[in-house]
Write a protein that holds these residues in place. Structure first.
Motif, PDB file in Angstrom:
ATOM      1  N   ASN A   1      35.059  33.427  46.736  1.00  0.00           N
ATOM      2  CA  ASN A   1      35.676  33.335  48.042  1.00  0.00           C
ATOM      3  C   ASN A   1      36.321  34.672  48.389  1.00  0.00           C
ATOM      4  O   ASN A   1      37.314  35.073  47.789  1.00  0.00           O
ATOM      5  CB  ASN A   1      36.716  32.229  48.040  1.00  0.00           C
ATOM      6  CG  ASN A   1      37.291  32.043  49.416  1.00  0.00           C
ATOM      7  OD1 ASN A   1      36.847  32.698  50.368  1.00  0.00           O
ATOM      8  ND2 ASN A   1      38.271  31.182  49.532  1.00  0.00           N
ATOM      9  N   LEU A   2      35.719  35.359  49.350  1.00  0.00           N
ATOM     10  CA  LEU A   2      36.234  36.671  49.744  1.00  0.00           C
ATOM     11  C   LEU A   2      36.970  36.566  51.071  1.00  0.00           C
ATOM     12  O   LEU A   2      37.336  37.565  51.669  1.00  0.00           O
ATOM     13  CB  LEU A   2      35.070  37.658  49.891  1.00  0.00           C
ATOM     14  CG  LEU A   2      34.274  37.927  48.610  1.00  0.00           C
ATOM     15  CD1 LEU A   2      33.062  38.781  48.924  1.00  0.00           C
ATOM     16  CD2 LEU A   2      35.153  38.618  47.587  1.00  0.00           C
ATOM     17  N   ALA A   3      37.179  35.320  51.503  1.00  0.00           N
ATOM     18  CA  ALA A   3      37.685  35.110  52.861  1.00  0.00           C
ATOM     19  C   ALA A   3      39.066  35.729  53.073  1.00  0.00           C
ATOM     20  O   ALA A   3      39.422  36.072  54.187  1.00  0.00           O
ATOM     21  CB  ALA A   3      37.733  33.615  53.170  1.00  0.00           C
ATOM     22  N   HIS A   4      39.808  35.892  51.982  1.00  0.00           N
ATOM     23  CA  HIS A   4      41.164  36.408  52.150  1.00  0.00           C
ATOM     24  C   HIS A   4      41.188  37.935  52.265  1.00  0.00           C
ATOM     25  O   HIS A   4      42.237  38.519  52.526  1.00  0.00           O
ATOM     26  CB  HIS A   4      42.033  35.969  50.979  1.00  0.00           C
ATOM     27  CG  HIS A   4      41.555  36.518  49.663  1.00  0.00           C
ATOM     28  ND1 HIS A   4      40.374  36.117  49.088  1.00  0.00           N
ATOM     29  CD2 HIS A   4      42.075  37.457  48.852  1.00  0.00           C
ATOM     30  CE1 HIS A   4      40.197  36.782  47.957  1.00  0.00           C
ATOM     31  NE2 HIS A   4      41.205  37.601  47.790  1.00  0.00           N
TER      32      HIS A   4
ATOM     33  N   ALA B   1      27.565  40.097  52.442  1.00  0.00           N
ATOM     34  CA  ALA B   1      27.309  38.776  53.018  1.00  0.00           C
ATOM     35  C   ALA B   1      28.529  38.275  53.790  1.00  0.00           C
ATOM     36  O   ALA B   1      28.404  37.710  54.877  1.00  0.00           O
ATOM     37  CB  ALA B   1      26.931  37.792  51.917  1.00  0.00           C
ATOM     38  N   GLU B   2      29.701  38.509  53.248  1.00  0.00           N
ATOM     39  CA  GLU B   2      30.928  38.072  53.924  1.00  0.00           C
ATOM     40  C   GLU B   2      31.113  38.830  55.253  1.00  0.00           C
ATOM     41  O   GLU B   2      31.456  38.243  56.274  1.00  0.00           O
ATOM     42  CB  GLU B   2      32.132  38.275  53.002  1.00  0.00           C
ATOM     43  CG  GLU B   2      33.493  37.986  53.631  1.00  0.00           C
ATOM     44  CD  GLU B   2      33.773  36.504  53.891  1.00  0.00           C
ATOM     45  OE1 GLU B   2      33.145  35.662  53.217  1.00  0.00           O
ATOM     46  OE2 GLU B   2      34.608  36.203  54.766  1.00  0.00           O
TER      47      GLU B   2
ATOM     48  N   ARG C   1      34.489  42.976  41.419  1.00  0.00           N
ATOM     49  CA  ARG C   1      33.528  41.874  41.473  1.00  0.00           C
ATOM     50  C   ARG C   1      33.137  41.569  40.037  1.00  0.00           C
ATOM     51  O   ARG C   1      32.392  42.284  39.406  1.00  0.00           O
ATOM     52  CB  ARG C   1      32.328  42.237  42.327  1.00  0.00           C
ATOM     53  CG  ARG C   1      31.693  43.533  41.929  1.00  0.00           C
ATOM     54  CD  ARG C   1      30.614  43.944  42.924  1.00  0.00           C
ATOM     55  NE  ARG C   1      30.169  45.286  42.591  1.00  0.00           N
ATOM     56  CZ  ARG C   1      29.094  45.533  41.850  1.00  0.00           C
ATOM     57  NH1 ARG C   1      28.374  44.572  41.376  1.00  0.00           N
ATOM     58  NH2 ARG C   1      28.753  46.780  41.590  1.00  0.00           N
ATOM     59  N   VAL C   2      33.731  40.542  39.507  1.00  0.00           N
ATOM     60  CA  VAL C   2      33.453  40.113  38.143  1.00  0.00           C
ATOM     61  C   VAL C   2      33.326  38.590  38.176  1.00  0.00           C
ATOM     62  O   VAL C   2      33.893  37.934  39.042  1.00  0.00           O
ATOM     63  CB  VAL C   2      34.602  40.510  37.181  1.00  0.00           C
ATOM     64  CG1 VAL C   2      34.619  42.006  36.950  1.00  0.00           C
ATOM     65  CG2 VAL C   2      35.959  40.062  37.715  1.00  0.00           C
ATOM     66  N   ALA C   3      32.578  38.045  37.205  1.00  0.00           N
ATOM     67  CA  ALA C   3      32.483  36.585  37.104  1.00  0.00           C
ATOM     68  C   ALA C   3      33.854  36.044  36.711  1.00  0.00           C
ATOM     69  O   ALA C   3      34.694  36.783  36.187  1.00  0.00           O
ATOM     70  CB  ALA C   3      31.449  36.216  36.054  1.00  0.00           C
TER      71      ALA C   3
END
Lengths: 205, 220
Positions: free
Chosen positions: A17-20, A39-40, B151-153
């Motif tokens: 979730n990158l929405a923030h 994509a976001e 960006r990491v799992a």
């Protein structure tokens, strides 16, 4: 077999979730080749971008080409973004506008009147807009109403018409200098009004 | 001639110049601070015009097409050389970004949810950005305030990520986090430090128990 290997499998790769994150932070992630961040950004700006490209190009397939090239431009050059003195939304929409204008000029699809005959394609659906987008549209429309009709016409024809300033002067039957000065005063005034609108909004709870 | 070129700034902001004028103006722009300043504001206003076109849902396959193409280009995107350039470019640019954030007022900021830690650090004059091993970035303000965007799992069950500020061979804990996103570091990053990330048992550790799987270069 160690206990570790029989333990629960690692969590499935859930979409993050990158929405923030702000648009600017997303662009920083895009610069490090994060396709989820791209994509976001697409989810945030794809609808506005496509609406803009359609209005200029009036052709769904060309408009999709313009949006695709613009977002790939975002992907390839995000690391240059901070060198631009712009917000992320301006930078992205500027790329989209440029691609659309390039294409409309190449296709010479400018014969119609860009303001009077800009029908929405039948197949397209209006995006369910985010509140921020609706708010910004209202602010921009309100600001445009406060310009003189001549300023408004110069901006709208200039921005949506894909015309050069000389073609525009010819279309309007006005000297080039007049057209340039309407564009300049119109954009300057618009910027002032948008700045005020933003300020008021930020002061209200 | 110069006045003539100055007057092209508004049509340029609207993409309403023919190729010849556009080229002349861009050459002029490289040399003219006044026009660069003016252009920034006019561009913002011009881009706002995009909001008057009705937003229209593109077909879903367009997103897939864009992402597929982007992914196929990825291996070329972060060569080592570029990362180095990147640090300097972004460092210089952070001051400009700050000027913009202030100059634009809320117009820029409404769109951004705005207040995240990375944006805040980036908005500080003189802020620098460094790559974190291709998995994200570290941003450091001149006073040492810092944020990671990674960006990491997600960390495995029972584990956590822990950030460290390593300076003069001493590692100090700088915060725990579960997965991708932006993390504000709980500790200031002095010049000459390395910021690193390890995987630790949930709850964190007072000292790293593992070799870092991500680390920055020494900060300058």
């Amino acid at each position: 077999m160690s206990l570790l290997l029989t333990a629960a499998p690692p969590p499935a790769k859930a979409p993050r979730n990158l929405a923030h994150l702000s648009d600017e932070s997303l662009l920083s992630l895009v610069a490090s080749s994060d396709d989820n961040a791209l994509a976001e950004l697409y989810d945030r700006f794809g609808g506005i971008a496509y609406g803009l490209a359609l209005r200029i190009l009036r052709d769904e397939s060309l408009a999709q080409d313009a949006v695709q090239e613009a977002f790939l431009g975002v992907w390839r050059t995000a690391d240059r973004f901070l060198a631009e003195r712009a917000s992320a939304s301006t930078w992205i929409l500027t790329l989209v506008h440029r691609r659309a204008v390039d294409l409309v000029r190449r296709e010479d699809r400018r014969r119609g009147d860009p303001l009077e005959s800009a029908p929405e394609p039948a197949a397209a659906e209006t995006v369910e807009e985010q509140a921020t987008t609706r708010f910004q549209r209202r602010v921009v429309q309100e600001a445009l109403r406060q310009l003189t009709p001549e300023q408004r016409e110069a901006l709208e024809l200039g921005y949506y018409g894909g015309l050069s300033q000389s073609e525009l002067a010819e279309r309007l039957g006005q000297p080039l200098g007049t057209v340039k000065s309407r564009m300049f005063s119109g954009l300057g005034r618009l910027r002032e009004l948008l700045g005020q609108a933003g300020l008021e909004e930020s002061l209200s709870p | 001639m110069a006045e003539e070129l100055h007057s092209l700034v508004a049509p340029y902001a609207l993409d309403a110049l023919d190729e010849t004028d556009e080229r002349s103006f861009e050459e002029h722009l490289a040399l003219c601070e006044r026009c660069r300043g003016e252009l920034a504001g006019l561009r913002e206003a011009a881009a706002a015009l995009a909001y008057t076109a009705p937003a229209t849902q593109p077909p879903p396959e367009l997103k897939e097409r864009i992402l597929a193409q982007a992914r196929s280009e990825r291996p070329n995107v972060v060569p080592l050389r570029r990362k180095r350039n990147w640090t300097t470019t972004l460092g210089i640019a952070a001051a400009a970004a700050a000027a913009v954030a202030i100059g634009l007022g809320l117009w820029g900021a409404t769109r951004s949810t705005g207040q995240d830690a990375l944006a805040r650090v980036l908005s500080r004059p003189g802020a620098r950005v460094m790559a974190m091993g291709g998995s994200g970035v570290l941003a450091v303000a001149p006073d040492g305030e810092a944020a990671l965007a990674l960006r990491v799992a997600d960390a495995p069950p029972g584990k956590t990520y822990e950030a460290w500020v390593i300076h003069a061979n001493a590692a100090r804990p700088a915060g725990l986090f579960r997965g991708a996103g932006v993390v504000k570091l709980a500790r200031r990053v002095a010049k000459g430090s390395v910021v690193a990330v390890t995987v630790e048992r949930a709850g964190g550790a007072p000292q790293p128990t593992q070799k870092p799987f991500l680390a920055s270069q020494e900060t300058t």
